[in-house]
Design a protein around this motif. Structure first.
Motif, PDB file in Angstrom:
ATOM      1  N   GLN A   1       0.820  -1.212   0.000  1.00  0.00           N
ATOM      2  CA  GLN A   1       0.000   0.000   0.000  1.00  0.00           C
ATOM      3  C   GLN A   1       0.853   1.261   0.000  1.00  0.00           C
ATOM      4  O   GLN A   1       0.492   2.248  -0.628  1.00  0.00           O
ATOM      5  N   LYS A   2       1.994   1.216   0.708  1.00  0.00           N
ATOM      6  CA  LYS A   2       2.815   2.418   0.867  1.00  0.00           C
ATOM      7  C   LYS A   2       4.040   2.449  -0.034  1.00  0.00           C
ATOM      8  O   LYS A   2       4.540   3.521  -0.362  1.00  0.00           O
ATOM      9  N   ILE A   3       4.549   1.268  -0.396  1.00  0.00           N
ATOM     10  CA  ILE A   3       5.795   1.221  -1.168  1.00  0.00           C
ATOM     11  C   ILE A   3       5.716   0.180  -2.272  1.00  0.00           C
ATOM     12  O   ILE A   3       4.838  -0.687  -2.267  1.00  0.00           O
ATOM     13  N   LYS A   4       6.664   0.307  -3.191  1.00  0.00           N
ATOM     14  CA  LYS A   4       6.858  -0.688  -4.245  1.00  0.00           C
ATOM     15  C   LYS A   4       8.329  -1.073  -4.241  1.00  0.00           C
ATOM     16  O   LYS A   4       9.203  -0.223  -4.094  1.00  0.00           O
ATOM     17  N   LEU A   5       8.597  -2.356  -4.385  1.00  0.00           N
ATOM     18  CA  LEU A   5       9.955  -2.832  -4.612  1.00  0.00           C
ATOM     19  C   LEU A   5      10.104  -3.031  -6.108  1.00  0.00           C
ATOM     20  O   LEU A   5       9.268  -3.677  -6.730  1.00  0.00           O
ATOM     21  N   ARG A   6      11.166  -2.497  -6.673  1.00  0.00           N
ATOM     22  CA  ARG A   6      11.356  -2.629  -8.115  1.00  0.00           C
ATOM     23  C   ARG A   6      12.824  -2.895  -8.429  1.00  0.00           C
ATOM     24  O   ARG A   6      13.715  -2.700  -7.595  1.00  0.00           O
ATOM     25  N   ALA A   7      13.057  -3.319  -9.664  1.00  0.00           N
ATOM     26  CA  ALA A   7      14.409  -3.578 -10.137  1.00  0.00           C
ATOM     27  C   ALA A   7      15.171  -2.263 -10.323  1.00  0.00           C
ATOM     28  O   ALA A   7      14.571  -1.187 -10.439  1.00  0.00           O
ATOM     29  N   LEU A   8      16.489  -2.376 -10.350  1.00  0.00           N
ATOM     30  CA  LEU A   8      17.338  -1.225 -10.633  1.00  0.00           C
ATOM     31  C   LEU A   8      17.144  -0.753 -12.066  1.00  0.00           C
ATOM     32  O   LEU A   8      16.956  -1.570 -12.973  1.00  0.00           O
ATOM     33  N   GLU A   9      17.212   0.545 -12.259  1.00  0.00           N
ATOM     34  CA  GLU A   9      17.125   1.171 -13.577  1.00  0.00           C
ATOM     35  C   GLU A   9      18.351   2.050 -13.776  1.00  0.00           C
ATOM     36  O   GLU A   9      18.929   2.533 -12.788  1.00  0.00           O
ATOM     37  N   PRO A  10      18.755   2.296 -15.023  1.00  0.00           N
ATOM     38  CA  PRO A  10      19.899   3.187 -15.262  1.00  0.00           C
ATOM     39  C   PRO A  10      19.746   4.560 -14.599  1.00  0.00           C
ATOM     40  O   PRO A  10      20.727   5.169 -14.162  1.00  0.00           O
ATOM     41  N   SER A  11      18.514   5.035 -14.484  1.00  0.00           N
ATOM     42  CA  SER A  11      18.284   6.338 -13.852  1.00  0.00           C
ATOM     43  C   SER A  11      18.584   6.340 -12.352  1.00  0.00           C
ATOM     44  O   SER A  11      18.631   7.405 -11.731  1.00  0.00           O
ATOM     45  N   ASP A  12      18.803   5.167 -11.757  1.00  0.00           N
ATOM     46  CA  ASP A  12      19.105   5.077 -10.325  1.00  0.00           C
ATOM     47  C   ASP A  12      20.570   5.351 -10.003  1.00  0.00           C
ATOM     48  O   ASP A  12      20.930   5.480  -8.832  1.00  0.00           O
ATOM     49  N   VAL A  13      21.423   5.427 -11.007  1.00  0.00           N
ATOM     50  CA  VAL A  13      22.862   5.555 -10.766  1.00  0.00           C
ATOM     51  C   VAL A  13      23.181   6.786  -9.919  1.00  0.00           C
ATOM     52  O   VAL A  13      23.977   6.702  -8.978  1.00  0.00           O
ATOM     53  N   ASP A  14      22.577   7.937 -10.226  1.00  0.00           N
ATOM     54  CA  ASP A  14      22.880   9.156  -9.467  1.00  0.00           C
ATOM     55  C   ASP A  14      22.520   9.006  -7.993  1.00  0.00           C
ATOM     56  O   ASP A  14      23.275   9.412  -7.108  1.00  0.00           O
ATOM     57  N   LEU A  15      21.371   8.416  -7.720  1.00  0.00           N
ATOM     58  CA  LEU A  15      20.936   8.202  -6.340  1.00  0.00           C
ATOM     59  C   LEU A  15      21.848   7.202  -5.631  1.00  0.00           C
ATOM     60  O   LEU A  15      22.266   7.427  -4.486  1.00  0.00           O
ATOM     61  N   LEU A  16      22.182   6.110  -6.294  1.00  0.00           N
ATOM     62  CA  LEU A  16      23.095   5.127  -5.714  1.00  0.00           C
ATOM     63  C   LEU A  16      24.463   5.746  -5.457  1.00  0.00           C
ATOM     64  O   LEU A  16      25.102   5.465  -4.435  1.00  0.00           O
ATOM     65  N   TYR A  17      24.917   6.586  -6.371  1.00  0.00           N
ATOM     66  CA  TYR A  17      26.204   7.272  -6.213  1.00  0.00           C
ATOM     67  C   TYR A  17      26.195   8.112  -4.935  1.00  0.00           C
ATOM     68  O   TYR A  17      27.147   8.090  -4.155  1.00  0.00           O
ATOM     69  N   GLU A  18      25.106   8.812  -4.700  1.00  0.00           N
ATOM     70  CA  GLU A  18      24.971   9.644  -3.493  1.00  0.00           C
ATOM     71  C   GLU A  18      24.950   8.770  -2.233  1.00  0.00           C
ATOM     72  O   GLU A  18      25.663   9.029  -1.267  1.00  0.00           O
ATOM     73  N   TRP A  19      24.122   7.733  -2.236  1.00  0.00           N
ATOM     74  CA  TRP A  19      23.966   6.902  -1.044  1.00  0.00           C
ATOM     75  C   TRP A  19      25.200   6.060  -0.765  1.00  0.00           C
ATOM     76  O   TRP A  19      25.650   5.963   0.374  1.00  0.00           O
ATOM     77  N   GLU A  20      25.754   5.428  -1.784  1.00  0.00           N
ATOM     78  CA  GLU A  20      26.903   4.539  -1.582  1.00  0.00           C
ATOM     79  C   GLU A  20      28.160   5.308  -1.155  1.00  0.00           C
ATOM     80  O   GLU A  20      29.073   4.722  -0.585  1.00  0.00           O
ATOM     81  N   ASN A  21      28.209   6.599  -1.428  1.00  0.00           N
ATOM     82  CA  ASN A  21      29.371   7.402  -1.076  1.00  0.00           C
ATOM     83  C   ASN A  21      29.154   8.269   0.161  1.00  0.00           C
ATOM     84  O   ASN A  21      29.962   9.132   0.468  1.00  0.00           O
ATOM     85  N   ASP A  22      28.080   8.022   0.882  1.00  0.00           N
ATOM     86  CA  ASP A  22      27.806   8.734   2.131  1.00  0.00           C
ATOM     87  C   ASP A  22      28.555   8.018   3.255  1.00  0.00           C
ATOM     88  O   ASP A  22      28.142   6.951   3.723  1.00  0.00           O
ATOM     89  N   GLN A  23      29.647   8.600   3.695  1.00  0.00           N
ATOM     90  CA  GLN A  23      30.499   7.960   4.698  1.00  0.00           C
ATOM     91  C   GLN A  23      29.791   7.679   6.009  1.00  0.00           C
ATOM     92  O   GLN A  23      30.198   6.790   6.755  1.00  0.00           O
TER      93      GLN A  23
END
Length: 172
Positions: free
Chosen positions: A5-27
């Motif tokens: 009802q509140k969320i969806k789990l989905r596969a990775l998309e190329p557009s996710d790279v910027d967000l992953l870059y931000e999160w994965e590099n947050d020390q």
């Protein structure tokens, strides 16, 4: 895609790279994923491009967590250390701080448990949580995960040794 009802789990998309870059590099959150060095955009692009590979080969799978109403990506859900022979897999969830305490991590965990037990056909799921992470402990124990052991001085975080608790849920 798995949806609640509140969320969806989905596969990775190329557009996710910027967000992953931000999160994965947050020390500040490197200790959660045992990261000690930044990840390049190229490495993350390759990761996303290869995310279609089967969990039986890679032994891991990442879902993005999207808010059902806004469509905004608010976190990730990881399956790791998948052991098909022993029918078990680890679960990890990351939710943006601004989206916590709204039932979204709980719903994501429900969807993951269902996927693990009914699609991957595992017998058990597990997670690793530091004793000071009360939010995660509460989330997983409410779903029936039981503390099965403590690894003493297992993690070196900010130059201090920290224990790590292991929780497990066995399919009933």
């Amino acid at each position: 895609m798995k949806a609640g009802q509140k969320i969806k789990l989905r596969a990775l998309e190329p557009s996710d790279v910027d967000l992953l870059y931000e999160w994965e590099n947050d020390q500040r959150i490197w200790h959660i994923s045992n990261t000690i060095a930044p990840l390049s955009r190229f490495v993350l692009e390759q990761y996303v491009l290869n995310s279609h590979l089967d969990i039986f080969n890679t032994r891991q799978l990442r879902f993005m967590i999207d808010d059902s109403f806004s469509g905004q990506t608010i976190g990730t859900a990881d399956l790791f250390d998948f052991e098909p022979m022993h029918r078990r897999v680890g679960i990890g969830i990351f939710i943006l701080e601004s989206e916590r305490n709204k039932g979204k991590a709980s719903e994501a965990l429900n969807l993951l448990i269902d996927y693990c037990f009914n699609t991957l056909m595992v017998n058990q799921v597990f997670c690793n949580i530091t004793p000071d992470n009360s939010e995660s402990i509460q989330l997983f124990t409410k779903k029936g995960f039981e503390l099965i052991g403590t690894r003493k001085n297992w993690l070196l975080i900010n130059n201090h040794w920290t224990d790590e608790n292991m929780y497990q849920l066995i399919k009933s």
